[in-house]
Scaffold this motif. Sequence first.
Motif, PDB file in Angstrom:
ATOM      1  N   GLY A   1       0.809  -1.223   0.000  1.00 29.43           N
ATOM      2  CA  GLY A   1       0.000   0.000   0.000  1.00 29.43           C
ATOM      3  C   GLY A   1       0.839   1.268   0.000  1.00 29.43           C
TER       4      GLY A   1
ATOM      5  N   LEU B   1      -3.561  -5.259   0.468  1.00 29.09           N
ATOM      6  CA  LEU B   1      -2.912  -5.811   1.659  1.00 29.09           C
ATOM      7  C   LEU B   1      -1.633  -5.022   1.946  1.00 29.09           C
ATOM      8  CD1 LEU B   1      -3.124  -9.641   0.781  1.00 29.09           C
ATOM      9  CD2 LEU B   1      -4.891  -8.137   1.739  1.00 29.09           C
TER      10      LEU B   1
ATOM     11  N   GLY C   1      13.381  10.786  -0.054  1.00 32.81           N
ATOM     12  CA  GLY C   1      13.605  12.229   0.006  1.00 32.81           C
ATOM     13  C   GLY C   1      12.298  12.999  -0.094  1.00 32.81           C
TER      14      GLY C   1
ATOM     15  N   ALA D   1      -1.346  -6.762   7.219  1.00 33.10           N
ATOM     16  CA  ALA D   1      -1.566  -7.982   6.420  1.00 33.10           C
ATOM     17  C   ALA D   1      -0.345  -8.214   5.535  1.00 33.10           C
ATOM     18  CB  ALA D   1      -2.829  -7.826   5.572  1.00 33.10           C
TER      19      ALA D   1
ATOM     20  N   ALA E   1       2.766  -4.724  -5.592  1.00 31.84           N
ATOM     21  CA  ALA E   1       3.163  -3.316  -5.414  1.00 31.84           C
ATOM     22  C   ALA E   1       3.923  -3.209  -4.099  1.00 31.84           C
ATOM     23  CB  ALA E   1       1.913  -2.423  -5.399  1.00 31.84           C
TER      24      ALA E   1
ATOM     25  N   PRO F   1      17.612   0.017  -0.448  1.00 34.06           N
ATOM     26  CA  PRO F   1      17.902  -0.105  -1.884  1.00 34.06           C
ATOM     27  C   PRO F   1      17.038   0.834  -2.711  1.00 34.06           C
ATOM     28  CG  PRO F   1      16.769  -2.067  -1.058  1.00 34.06           C
ATOM     29  CD  PRO F   1      16.912  -1.139   0.092  1.00 34.06           C
TER      30      PRO F   1
HETATM   31  C1  LIG Z   1      16.783   7.186   0.138  1.00 33.27           C
HETATM   32  C2  LIG Z   1      15.699   7.285  -0.894  1.00 33.27           C
HETATM   33  C3  LIG Z   1      15.294   8.539  -1.315  1.00 33.27           C
HETATM   34  C4  LIG Z   1      14.280   8.656  -2.283  1.00 33.27           C
HETATM   35  N1  LIG Z   1      13.859   9.892  -2.644  1.00 33.27           N
HETATM   36  C5  LIG Z   1      12.869  10.040  -3.533  1.00 33.27           C
HETATM   37  C6  LIG Z   1      12.373  11.316  -3.870  1.00 33.27           C
HETATM   38  O1  LIG Z   1      12.821  12.336  -3.335  1.00 33.27           O
HETATM   39  N2  LIG Z   1      11.363  11.396  -4.785  1.00 33.27           N
HETATM   40  C7  LIG Z   1      10.850  10.299  -5.397  1.00 33.27           C
HETATM   41  O2  LIG Z   1       9.972  10.427  -6.255  1.00 33.27           O
HETATM   42  N3  LIG Z   1      11.289   9.057  -5.075  1.00 33.27           N
HETATM   43  C8  LIG Z   1      12.268   8.886  -4.163  1.00 33.27           C
HETATM   44  N4  LIG Z   1      12.679   7.644  -3.792  1.00 33.27           N
HETATM   45  C9  LIG Z   1      12.035   6.472  -4.422  1.00 33.27           C
HETATM   46  C10 LIG Z   1      10.657   6.215  -3.813  1.00 33.27           C
HETATM   47  O3  LIG Z   1      10.752   6.183  -2.409  1.00 33.27           O
HETATM   48  C11 LIG Z   1      10.091   4.890  -4.341  1.00 33.27           C
HETATM   49  O4  LIG Z   1      10.323   4.796  -5.731  1.00 33.27           O
HETATM   50  C12 LIG Z   1       8.583   4.771  -4.067  1.00 33.27           C
HETATM   51  O5  LIG Z   1       8.338   4.692  -2.693  1.00 33.27           O
HETATM   52  C13 LIG Z   1       8.016   3.519  -4.751  1.00 33.27           C
HETATM   53  O6  LIG Z   1       6.665   3.352  -4.387  1.00 33.27           O
HETATM   54  P1  LIG Z   1       6.007   1.893  -4.335  1.00 33.27           P
HETATM   55  O7  LIG Z   1       4.597   2.082  -3.996  1.00 33.27           O
HETATM   56  O8  LIG Z   1       6.392   1.150  -5.554  1.00 33.27           O
HETATM   57  O9  LIG Z   1       6.789   1.154  -3.151  1.00 33.27           O
HETATM   58  P2  LIG Z   1       6.837   1.512  -1.593  1.00 33.27           P
HETATM   59  O10 LIG Z   1       6.647   2.944  -1.384  1.00 33.27           O
HETATM   60  O11 LIG Z   1       8.097   0.883  -1.092  1.00 33.27           O
HETATM   61  O12 LIG Z   1       5.593   0.761  -0.988  1.00 33.27           O
HETATM   62  C14 LIG Z   1       5.573  -0.639  -0.873  1.00 33.27           C
HETATM   63  C15 LIG Z   1       4.601  -1.012   0.224  1.00 33.27           C
HETATM   64  O13 LIG Z   1       4.465  -2.427   0.265  1.00 33.27           O
HETATM   65  C16 LIG Z   1       4.426  -2.857   1.614  1.00 33.27           C
HETATM   66  N5  LIG Z   1       4.879  -4.244   1.635  1.00 33.27           N
HETATM   67  C17 LIG Z   1       6.105  -4.728   1.411  1.00 33.27           C
HETATM   68  N6  LIG Z   1       6.118  -6.073   1.475  1.00 33.27           N
HETATM   69  C18 LIG Z   1       4.844  -6.453   1.739  1.00 33.27           C
HETATM   70  C19 LIG Z   1       4.225  -7.708   1.920  1.00 33.27           C
HETATM   71  N7  LIG Z   1       4.911  -8.854   1.843  1.00 33.27           N
HETATM   72  N8  LIG Z   1       2.884  -7.741   2.182  1.00 33.27           N
HETATM   73  C20 LIG Z   1       2.160  -6.585   2.253  1.00 33.27           C
HETATM   74  N9  LIG Z   1       2.722  -5.359   2.108  1.00 33.27           N
HETATM   75  C21 LIG Z   1       4.047  -5.284   1.838  1.00 33.27           C
HETATM   76  C22 LIG Z   1       5.374  -1.890   2.320  1.00 33.27           C
HETATM   77  O14 LIG Z   1       5.133  -1.831   3.715  1.00 33.27           O
HETATM   78  C23 LIG Z   1       5.051  -0.586   1.607  1.00 33.27           C
HETATM   79  O15 LIG Z   1       4.015   0.106   2.246  1.00 33.27           O
HETATM   80  C24 LIG Z   1      13.681   7.493  -2.835  1.00 33.27           C
HETATM   81  C25 LIG Z   1      14.085   6.233  -2.381  1.00 33.27           C
HETATM   82  C26 LIG Z   1      15.082   6.120  -1.431  1.00 33.27           C
HETATM   83  C27 LIG Z   1      15.491   4.753  -0.940  1.00 33.27           C
END
Ligand SMILES: Cc1cc2nc3c(=O)[nH]c(=O)nc-3n(C[C@H](O)[C@H](O)[C@H](O)COP(=O)(O)OP(=O)(O)OC[C@H]3O[C@@H](n4cnc5c(N)ncnc54)[C@H](O)[C@@H]3O)c2cc1C
Length: 403
Positions: free
Chosen positions: A14, A35, A47, A127, A155, A273
């Motif tokens: 999420g 979930l 960031g 979850a 996701a 990462p």
């Molecule tokens: C140091 C750093 C700085 C960054 N700065 C920037 C920035 O300034 N601007 C920008 O645009 N991007 C930035 N990013 C990148 C950005 O944070 C990610 O690209 C973005 O969060 C991706 O979104 P997502 O929804 O794919 O994944 P996430 O945001 O990682 O969300 C994944 C979700 O899945 C949940 N999850 C994981 N495993 C499970 C499981 N087994 N079951 C249920 N839930 C689970 C997690 O708890 C989380 O809530 C940065 C990243 C890092 C590491």
Amino acid sequence: MKGRPEYDVVVVGGGPAGSTAACLLGEAGHSVALLEKRTYPRDKVCGGCLSQKTVRFLDRVFSLPVSTLRREGLLDFTGTGYALYIGSRRILAEDLDEPVYFTRRERYDTYLAGRAAQAGVEVHTGAEAAEIDHARRTVTTSDGDRYAARVLIGADGVHSRVRRTLPESVVDMKRWQNNLGWTLELAIPRREAETLANGDGPIRLDDGLATPHLVFAACRWGYGWVFPNREAIVVGIGGLLRMNEKGLPERFEEFLKTVGFSAFTDRKPAGFPLPLGNYISSPAHEGTVLVGDAAGFASPLLGEGIFYAHRTAELAAHAVDRHLTSAAPLAGTYTALLRRRLIPELRAETALRNFLYRCLDARMHVPLAAFMRATDTLVVDAVQGTRSFRGFRRDDDLHSAIW
Ligand SMILES: Cc1cc2nc3c(=O)[nH]c(=O)nc-3n(C[C@H](O)[C@H](O)[C@H](O)COP(=O)(O)OP(=O)(O)OC[C@H]3O[C@@H](n4cnc5c(N)ncnc54)[C@H](O)[C@@H]3O)c2cc1C
């Protein structure tokens, strides 16, 4: 093991990607379970920088213009300029035509999950998806709850369990590892940063600590950043893991000193990462698709990932909707959308990244600085999403509506 009714879609994770996909599919009338292993509000190492392309997406897809983002408390800080360095040498310090914004992920992600819930999505927190059966399209949580669906969306971020349970043929592991980044980041409370920053480094931050700074050569094949927030100053460093396997903590300490924050070298940064060009071109298998960080979608140059999380979720949601309503092939539809709307852009950005870092490796700092000065408005426009990295032409592929 407790059973659950069959959903049209189960979304694992999420963050911005999962909530966007869930919300769009809920709005389209599908039954969706989201979930999330943690509970909101939950933070994410980030960031929090929102470029104009992200702001434009939020307006187009969630009807959230900047005024509403502000009213909802989703914008923590506005950056109206930027400073760019190679090492400790200032290359550019410019105003931006359009600002970048900084958000706090605990607020941002909580809000978006709330939007999914408003769209009729069942949001299950605490979850954690523990087992995924792609053939049966079931997800079993660590508490033993089983969710069955016609389509699964992974996701779940860069560590994605959904991705790791896909067959090897889907993920080119060599490519994934070669382009995976690693980061270290520290949020320094603003008050401490203002009083303790002693200006003892070669880079002098502006007095009000209001300007985003990007510092190339702070590590190999990556960069360092100082991002202003209202209550904190976020200092980070990140680059390709294979180029920095040893020494990133030392580089981070050096970076703190370079920007005048030597008083904070005893604080422990968070390590996380970051996808830096390791996107999976066809992130789909049977009834499962991956979106956002789970599939490595982030800017290969800067690691900006929030926009790509949103956009891949939008493309995936469209493919899932067509699959559910008119039996369009899921993998084929999603992959075709990625190839048409996103991957050419990422490829062009990767080429620019490779050029830049090869110049830095060869210590061609002077010609590189000249190149950066000559192209700065074009590159800024491409990062902001008003131009394409492909020849810096005006292009709407990143923004065009799909539904
Ligand atoms: C140091 C750093 C700085 C960054 N700065 C920037 C920035 O300034 N601007 C920008 O645009 N991007 C930035 N990013 C990148 C950005 O944070 C990610 O690209 C973005 O969060 C991706 O979104 P997502 O929804 O794919 O994944 P996430 O945001 O990682 O969300 C994944 C979700 O899945 C949940 N999850 C994981 N495993 C499970 C499981 N087994 N079951 C249920 N839930 C689970 C997690 O708890 C989380 O809530 C940065 C990243 C890092 C590491």
